[in-house]
Design a protein around this motif. Structure first.
Motif, PDB file in Angstrom:
ATOM      1  N   ILE A  62       0.850  -1.196   0.000  1.00 24.95           N
ATOM      2  CA  ILE A  62       0.000   0.000   0.000  1.00 24.95           C
ATOM      3  C   ILE A  62       0.883   1.243   0.000  1.00 24.95           C
ATOM      4  O   ILE A  62       1.648   1.470   0.930  1.00 24.95           O
ATOM      5  CB  ILE A  62      -0.938   0.003   1.211  1.00 24.95           C
ATOM      6  CG1 ILE A  62      -1.769  -1.278   1.226  1.00 24.95           C
ATOM      7  CG2 ILE A  62      -1.839   1.229   1.189  1.00 24.95           C
ATOM      8  CD1 ILE A  62      -2.560  -1.492   2.496  1.00 24.95           C
ATOM      9  N   HIS A  63       0.739   2.046  -1.062  1.00 22.11           N
ATOM     10  CA  HIS A  63       1.564   3.242  -1.222  1.00 22.11           C
ATOM     11  C   HIS A  63       0.667   4.458  -1.428  1.00 22.11           C
ATOM     12  O   HIS A  63      -0.308   4.389  -2.167  1.00 22.11           O
ATOM     13  CB  HIS A  63       2.500   3.087  -2.421  1.00 22.11           C
ATOM     14  CG  HIS A  63       3.260   1.803  -2.394  1.00 22.11           C
ATOM     15  ND1 HIS A  63       4.360   1.603  -1.592  1.00 22.11           N
ATOM     16  CD2 HIS A  63       3.055   0.629  -3.034  1.00 22.11           C
ATOM     17  CE1 HIS A  63       4.807   0.372  -1.758  1.00 22.11           C
ATOM     18  NE2 HIS A  63       4.024  -0.241  -2.620  1.00 22.11           N
ATOM     19  N   THR A  64       1.031   5.543  -0.771  1.00 23.98           N
ATOM     20  CA  THR A  64       0.291   6.790  -0.921  1.00 23.98           C
ATOM     21  C   THR A  64       0.878   7.589  -2.057  1.00 23.98           C
ATOM     22  O   THR A  64       2.095   7.757  -2.141  1.00 23.98           O
ATOM     23  CB  THR A  64       0.368   7.625   0.376  1.00 23.98           C
ATOM     24  OG1 THR A  64      -0.130   6.839   1.456  1.00 23.98           O
ATOM     25  CG2 THR A  64      -0.423   8.910   0.247  1.00 23.98           C
ATOM     26  N   THR A  65       0.021   8.086  -2.930  1.00 26.20           N
ATOM     27  CA  THR A  65       0.424   9.024  -3.973  1.00 26.20           C
ATOM     28  C   THR A  65      -0.180  10.359  -3.576  1.00 26.20           C
ATOM     29  O   THR A  65      -1.403  10.542  -3.678  1.00 26.20           O
ATOM     30  CB  THR A  65      -0.089   8.577  -5.357  1.00 26.20           C
ATOM     31  OG1 THR A  65       0.387   7.255  -5.610  1.00 26.20           O
ATOM     32  CG2 THR A  65       0.391   9.511  -6.442  1.00 26.20           C
ATOM     33  N   ARG A  66       0.652  11.260  -3.084  1.00 28.35           N
ATOM     34  CA  ARG A  66       0.159  12.527  -2.543  1.00 28.35           C
ATOM     35  C   ARG A  66      -0.714  13.269  -3.534  1.00 28.35           C
ATOM     36  O   ARG A  66      -0.364  13.422  -4.689  1.00 28.35           O
ATOM     37  CB  ARG A  66       1.321  13.415  -2.130  1.00 28.35           C
ATOM     38  CG  ARG A  66       1.865  13.043  -0.786  1.00 28.35           C
ATOM     39  CD  ARG A  66       2.832  14.075  -0.323  1.00 28.35           C
ATOM     40  NE  ARG A  66       2.079  15.227   0.154  1.00 28.35           N
ATOM     41  CZ  ARG A  66       2.313  15.834   1.297  1.00 28.35           C
ATOM     42  NH1 ARG A  66       3.263  15.396   2.070  1.00 28.35           N
ATOM     43  NH2 ARG A  66       1.616  16.862   1.662  1.00 28.35           N
ATOM     44  N   GLY A  67      -1.863  13.707  -3.035  1.00 29.81           N
ATOM     45  CA  GLY A  67      -2.780  14.485  -3.851  1.00 29.81           C
ATOM     46  C   GLY A  67      -3.591  13.665  -4.839  1.00 29.81           C
ATOM     47  O   GLY A  67      -4.444  14.205  -5.537  1.00 29.81           O
ATOM     48  N   ALA A  68      -3.343  12.354  -4.902  1.00 31.15           N
ATOM     49  CA  ALA A  68      -4.047  11.531  -5.885  1.00 31.15           C
ATOM     50  C   ALA A  68      -4.808  10.375  -5.241  1.00 31.15           C
ATOM     51  O   ALA A  68      -5.932  10.101  -5.617  1.00 31.15           O
ATOM     52  CB  ALA A  68      -3.064  10.994  -6.915  1.00 31.15           C
ATOM     53  N   GLY A  69      -4.203   9.667  -4.299  1.00 34.83           N
ATOM     54  CA  GLY A  69      -4.870   8.529  -3.680  1.00 34.83           C
ATOM     55  C   GLY A  69      -3.889   7.467  -3.245  1.00 34.83           C
ATOM     56  O   GLY A  69      -2.779   7.770  -2.808  1.00 34.83           O
ATOM     57  N   TYR A  70      -4.280   6.213  -3.408  1.00 36.28           N
ATOM     58  CA  TYR A  70      -3.462   5.084  -2.981  1.00 36.28           C
ATOM     59  C   TYR A  70      -3.236   4.141  -4.144  1.00 36.28           C
ATOM     60  O   TYR A  70      -4.085   3.969  -5.001  1.00 36.28           O
ATOM     61  CB  TYR A  70      -4.149   4.316  -1.841  1.00 36.28           C
ATOM     62  CG  TYR A  70      -4.353   5.147  -0.607  1.00 36.28           C
ATOM     63  CD1 TYR A  70      -3.325   5.345   0.291  1.00 36.28           C
ATOM     64  CD2 TYR A  70      -5.581   5.749  -0.352  1.00 36.28           C
ATOM     65  CE1 TYR A  70      -3.500   6.122   1.418  1.00 36.28           C
ATOM     66  CE2 TYR A  70      -5.770   6.523   0.780  1.00 36.28           C
ATOM     67  CZ  TYR A  70      -4.727   6.703   1.659  1.00 36.28           C
ATOM     68  OH  TYR A  70      -4.901   7.468   2.781  1.00 36.28           O
TER      69      TYR A  70
END
Length: 131
Positions: free
Chosen positions: A83-91
């Motif tokens: 599980i990785h966070t993409t800032r401003g976009a989602g997961y």
């Protein structure tokens, strides 16, 4: 199966590296959504729409709390991380080997030797060069 993560929708069974993982109903729904969208950045609205009904308040942080709990169970002490966070976009749900835990400075002003010992207890990996 994705890498060492086994996910069975029919039996609602999840395991990682042979260890069973017990999930709540909401955690299972979120993981199911991530697995069906592997490799794709999924926005907050799509995640919440799959897990909660239309009466869900979008201005709360329940999604972040749920993702954090799922990360602890799925990614906890395992590599690769999923599980990785993409800032401003989602997961994004995808296996990325070598993703490290938060290995930043433990605290400002802490001596390097103590900081490194603290980080090693967290499971951080370091290059073999001396500081």
């Amino acid at each position: 199966q994705i890498a060492d993560l086994h996910f069975n929708v029919a039996s609602r069974a999840v395991s990682r590296s042979g260890s069973p993982i017990h999930l709540t109903a909401k955690e299972f729904l979120l993981l199911e959504f991530f697995v069906t969208h592997t490799g794709v950045v999924v926005d907050r609205a799509s995640n919440t729409a799959h897990v909660w009904d239309e009466n869900h308040d979008p201005f709360t942080n329940v999604l972040e709390v749920l993702v954090r709990r799922l990360r602890r169970k799925i990614d906890g002490a395992f590599d690769p991380r999923f599980i990785h966070t993409t800032r401003g976009a989602g997961y994004r749900f995808t296996p990325r080997p070598g993703m490290l835990r938060n290995c930043g400075p433990a605290s400002i002003g802490m001596p390097a030797r103590l900081r490194r010992n603290t980080q090693e207890r967290k499971g951080c990996k370091f290059p073999t060069t001396k500081e």
